[in-house]
Enzyme design. Structure first.
Site, PDB file in Angstrom:
ATOM      1  N   SER A 204       0.835  -1.208   0.000  1.00  0.00           N
ATOM      2  CA  SER A 204       0.000   0.000   0.000  1.00  0.00           C
ATOM      3  C   SER A 204       0.866   1.253   0.000  1.00  0.00           C
ATOM      4  O   SER A 204       1.970   1.256   0.554  1.00  0.00           O
ATOM      5  CB  SER A 204      -0.899   0.006   1.240  1.00  0.00           C
ATOM      6  OG  SER A 204      -1.536   1.254   1.416  1.00  0.00           O
TER       7      SER A 204
ATOM      8  N   TYR B 161      -0.932   0.324  10.013  1.00  0.00           N
ATOM      9  CA  TYR B 161      -1.167  -0.378   8.754  1.00  0.00           C
ATOM     10  C   TYR B 161       0.022  -0.214   7.812  1.00  0.00           C
ATOM     11  O   TYR B 161       0.541  -1.192   7.253  1.00  0.00           O
ATOM     12  CB  TYR B 161      -2.438   0.176   8.116  1.00  0.00           C
ATOM     13  CG  TYR B 161      -2.786  -0.392   6.764  1.00  0.00           C
ATOM     14  CD1 TYR B 161      -3.266  -1.690   6.634  1.00  0.00           C
ATOM     15  CD2 TYR B 161      -2.669   0.386   5.613  1.00  0.00           C
ATOM     16  CE1 TYR B 161      -3.601  -2.206   5.394  1.00  0.00           C
ATOM     17  CE2 TYR B 161      -3.009  -0.119   4.368  1.00  0.00           C
ATOM     18  CZ  TYR B 161      -3.484  -1.416   4.263  1.00  0.00           C
ATOM     19  OH  TYR B 161      -3.814  -1.922   3.033  1.00  0.00           O
TER      20      TYR B 161
ATOM     21  N   LYS C  24       2.826  -3.018   6.523  1.00  0.00           N
ATOM     22  CA  LYS C  24       3.058  -3.223   5.091  1.00  0.00           C
ATOM     23  C   LYS C  24       4.541  -3.053   4.760  1.00  0.00           C
ATOM     24  O   LYS C  24       5.126  -3.839   4.003  1.00  0.00           O
ATOM     25  CB  LYS C  24       2.217  -2.239   4.269  1.00  0.00           C
ATOM     26  CG  LYS C  24       0.728  -2.523   4.265  1.00  0.00           C
ATOM     27  CD  LYS C  24       0.401  -3.792   3.507  1.00  0.00           C
ATOM     28  CE  LYS C  24      -1.084  -4.014   3.368  1.00  0.00           C
ATOM     29  NZ  LYS C  24      -1.415  -5.270   2.666  1.00  0.00           N
TER      30      LYS C  24
END
Length: 321
Positions: free
Chosen positions: A127, A151, A155
């Site tokens: 992402s 998040y 990643k």
């Protein structure tokens, strides 16, 4: 050719499974030589290919991994994950699904190679959240990732592990940093950037929409069709063309919210009138300040593509909605 798809019930997963079943395999096999193994925590969709093997469960569960790797796996599309808002609200959940489960999957691939099995080609859905705030005035392939959400941190950690496992010969890895994939259905999944899709979908469906960022906000988006094509292409590319750094950013449209509203108006003037604005500073700072000055040369060099215009994205959505 045995292909494993995690997160196969998700928005991207369902489209990828359809694409895998509808055309020659992305690294060269004929469709009848393709053995699909699909997994998700949800029930198998009615439209799942009848020849696919479906396994329901949590991706980090040892018993599920035993079943997924009961025969050698040649290609992995790892799409399963907990999205930004949910991962930020529940650190333990985000770490368990986004980081720990990915490590467990990599470990299974390492064990497979270590026992003389195939070195799996591992395609990971990363992402642009690996770039944290405040975002720089320009982002290109040389921009250092500095995540500021859990998040994005998970990643980025997975990207580094994929680089290391590739260096060691455990996998042939590659990671595609996805921007806002549009137009998603109206499902609450915890994505803080869901306004990317809501802004397009809701007014064109005849519903009023209050946008949580201002018209001056800027975002990166890519259509679902281009996302699937780029994942398939990345699976096909020889690892030597990627070099030791296996993560790259998908080519994306860099547009302002005002640009999107204008394109909606060109498609249907009455739809643009249904949009109102109630900017939320925290959301705009994190998700509405993507630089218009950007470059995706590594992606273009291996024939990844982006949509021609925001008008094309909206036209495609109206044709398929």
């Amino acid at each position: 050719m045995r292909v494993l798809v995690t997160g196969a019930c998700g928005f991207i997963g369902r489209a990828l499974v359809d694409a895998l079943g509808a055309r020659p395999h992305p690294i060269g096999s004929a469709p009848d030589g393709l053995s699909l193994v699909l997994t998700d925590r949800a029930e198998a969709p009615a439209a799942a290919p009848p020849t696919a093997r479906w396994m329901r469960g949590e991706i980090g569960d040892d018993a599920l991994l035993d079943r997924l790797f009961d025969r050698p796996v040649d290609l992995v599309f790892h799409l399963a994950g907990v999205v930004s808002g949910a991962a930020e609200a529940d650190y333990a959940l985000g770490k368990r699904v986004n980081l720990d489960a990915t490590i467990a999957l990599l470990e299974r691939c390492r064990a497979q190679a270590g026992h003389g099995g195939p070195v799996a080609r591992f395609v990971y859905a990363s992402s642009i959240a690996v770039f944290g705030t405040p975002l720089p005035a320009r982002i290109d392939d040389a921009t250092a990732p500095e995540p500021t959400l859990s998040y994005g941190a998970h990643k980025r950690a997975c990207e580094l592990l994929i680089d290391d496992c590739t260096r060691r010969g455990f996998i042939d890895g590659r990671a595609l940093r996805l921007s806002g994939v549009v137009v998603r259905p109206p499902l609450v999944n915890g994505a803080l950037s869901s306004f990317n899709s809501d802004l397009i979908r809701e007014p064109l469906a005849g519903r009023d929409y209050v946008c949580p960022v201002s018209p001056a906000a800027t975002i990166w988006i890519v259509s679902l069709g281009r996302t699937i094509a780029n994942l398939m292409r990345l699976a096909q590319v020889d690892g030597a063309a990627l070099g030791p750094r296996r993560a790259l950013t998908t080519p994306s449209l860099a547009v302002s919210i005002a640009d999107i509203v204008a394109a909606i108006g060109r498609a249907d003037a009455t739809s643009a009138d249904r949009i109102r604005f109630d900017p939320q500073p925290a959301i705009e700072a994190q998700f509405g300040r993507w630089p218009l000055d950007c470059s995706f040369e590594r992606g273009h060099a291996i024939e990844l593509t982006c949509d021609a215009s925001i008008d094309d994205v909206i036209r495609t959505h109206r044709e398929t909605a």
